[in-house]
Design a protein around this motif. Sequence first.
Motif, PDB file in Angstrom:
ATOM      1  N   TRP A 127       0.675  -1.258   0.029  1.00 42.32           N
ATOM      2  CA  TRP A 127      -0.080  -0.029  -0.087  1.00 42.32           C
ATOM      3  C   TRP A 127       0.947   1.145   0.063  1.00 42.32           C
ATOM      4  O   TRP A 127       0.768   2.173  -0.825  1.00 42.32           O
ATOM      5  N   GLN A 141      -9.418   5.715  -0.930  1.00 43.49           N
ATOM      6  CA  GLN A 141      -9.560   4.984   0.297  1.00 43.49           C
ATOM      7  C   GLN A 141     -10.174   5.795   1.328  1.00 43.49           C
ATOM      8  O   GLN A 141     -11.080   5.315   2.070  1.00 43.49           O
ATOM      9  N   ARG A 146     -14.764   0.253   3.287  1.00 45.23           N
ATOM     10  CA  ARG A 146     -13.936  -0.927   3.029  1.00 45.23           C
ATOM     11  C   ARG A 146     -12.315  -0.675   2.752  1.00 45.23           C
ATOM     12  O   ARG A 146     -12.023   0.282   2.374  1.00 45.23           O
ATOM     13  N   GLU A 147     -11.768  -1.648   3.223  1.00 46.57           N
ATOM     14  CA  GLU A 147     -10.440  -1.683   2.938  1.00 46.57           C
ATOM     15  C   GLU A 147     -10.024  -2.073   1.219  1.00 46.57           C
ATOM     16  O   GLU A 147     -10.769  -3.118   0.959  1.00 46.57           O
TER      17      GLU A 147
END
Length: 158
Positions: A127, A141, A146-147
């Motif tokens: 990431w 993001q 949600r991831e």
Amino acid sequence: MPPGVRLMQKMSSTRTFARIAPHFIPAMDRTVHRLTRGKVLLSAKMLPGVILTVRGAKSGLARRTPLACMPEEKGSWILIGSNFGRPGHPAWTGNLIAHPDADVNWQGADIPVRARLLAGEERAAAWDAVLKFWPPYATYQSRIEREIRLFRLERRAE
């Protein structure tokens, strides 16, 4: 950085882009890629991209999806399930979880790959690299709960 990239980063961070792009960019990429017999992927002029072919999680049918990717030095790729910062995981991520053996068309070459959903420290490191590579993913993001799923695609023997 090629000309226009900073402008594209700003544009791609907007909610308007998130609303319009999912309907326009993949269709354009599929058409141009098909017409040029795999030689051109228009969105890859700004951000590297692949055409992912993976079996559908429910249907089992081959699904072709043009996707931005982050190439890695060791010959693998990171795929980012950002869905342009919209709620819900993109369908292709569920397909890869169900069927990790897939194919990518990378710069005109078809390559068999195996996908692995990243988690923990491995995901955190990827990431960080993704955000350096294309900062608008941080905006995506921030807009969703949600991831964002990250996958590493590694070459496999045919």
